[in-house]
Design an enzyme around this catalytic site. Structure first.
Site, PDB file in Angstrom:
ATOM      1  N   CYS A  49      10.487  12.001  -5.950  1.00 55.43           N
ATOM      2  CA  CYS A  49       9.508  12.591  -4.988  1.00 55.43           C
ATOM      3  C   CYS A  49       8.313  11.604  -5.503  1.00 55.43           C
ATOM      4  O   CYS A  49       8.019  11.613  -6.416  1.00 55.43           O
ATOM      5  CB  CYS A  49       9.141  14.089  -5.782  1.00 55.43           C
ATOM      6  SG  CYS A  49       7.834  15.104  -5.149  1.00 55.43           S
ATOM      7  N   CYS A  67       6.175  -1.252  -2.695  1.00 54.22           N
ATOM      8  CA  CYS A  67       5.058  -0.956  -3.600  1.00 54.22           C
ATOM      9  C   CYS A  67       3.585  -1.517  -2.998  1.00 54.22           C
ATOM     10  O   CYS A  67       3.394  -2.606  -2.642  1.00 54.22           O
ATOM     11  CB  CYS A  67       5.153  -1.420  -4.940  1.00 54.22           C
ATOM     12  SG  CYS A  67       3.852  -1.290  -6.298  1.00 54.22           S
ATOM     13  N   CYS A 104       5.023  -4.000 -11.451  1.00 57.65           N
ATOM     14  CA  CYS A 104       3.783  -3.585 -11.706  1.00 57.65           C
ATOM     15  C   CYS A 104       3.444  -2.572 -12.597  1.00 57.65           C
ATOM     16  O   CYS A 104       2.275  -2.321 -13.242  1.00 57.65           O
ATOM     17  CB  CYS A 104       2.703  -3.790 -10.754  1.00 57.65           C
ATOM     18  SG  CYS A 104       2.925  -2.209  -9.587  1.00 57.65           S
TER      19      CYS A 104
HETATM   20 ZN   LIG Z   1       4.466  -2.299  -7.937  1.00 60.29          ZN
END
Ligand SMILES: [Zn+2]
Length: 130
Positions: free
Chosen positions: A115, A43, A95
């Protein structure tokens, strides 16, 4: 500082728009759409491990596509009714940033097609210890 202000400071304008306002990047523009190197995708906002290159495939849709997630605790799913059809939204489990959507038309044994917006990912090639 509010959560919005925190993310506004931490993320670029486009990252903020997609991760926090559930935007979608233009297809075929993302850095990782046509990117097939061994490594892990984290991320971009909080560094959680999301996907790995062995599950990445070329779906031809213009966004990085994966057949499975790396760690189930780092991904959350939410029903998305913003369009006429009901889709399943994929969010970062740490998050809660918006990553993309998952569809049930994947070509591999999982049957899934994640996706994912390229801009939400940070690629880290595997490192060898030798
Ligand atoms: Zn995150």
């Amino acid at each position: 500082m509010s959560k919005d202000d925190y993310w506004k400071k931490k993320l670029s304008k486009e990252q903020y728009h997609i991760l926090r306002e559930k935007g979608t990047e233009q297809p075929f523009t993302g850095e990782y759409n046509d990117h097939f190197i061994e490594g892990a995708f984290h991320c971009v906002a909080c560094d959680a491990l999301l996907f790995e290159s062995n599950k990445k495939f070329n779906a031809g849709c213009g966004w990085p596509s994966f057949s499975d997630m790396a760690k189930s605790e780092n991904i959350i799913f939410k029903e998305d009714t913003s369009l006429a059809s009901v889709r399943t939204e994929v969010l970062c489990g740490k998050c809660h940033g918006h990553l993309g959507h998952v569809f049930d038309d994947g070509p591999t044994e999982t049957g899934k097609r994640y996706c994912i917006n390229s801009i939400c990912l940070k690629f880290k090639p595997y490192t060898r210890s030798d």
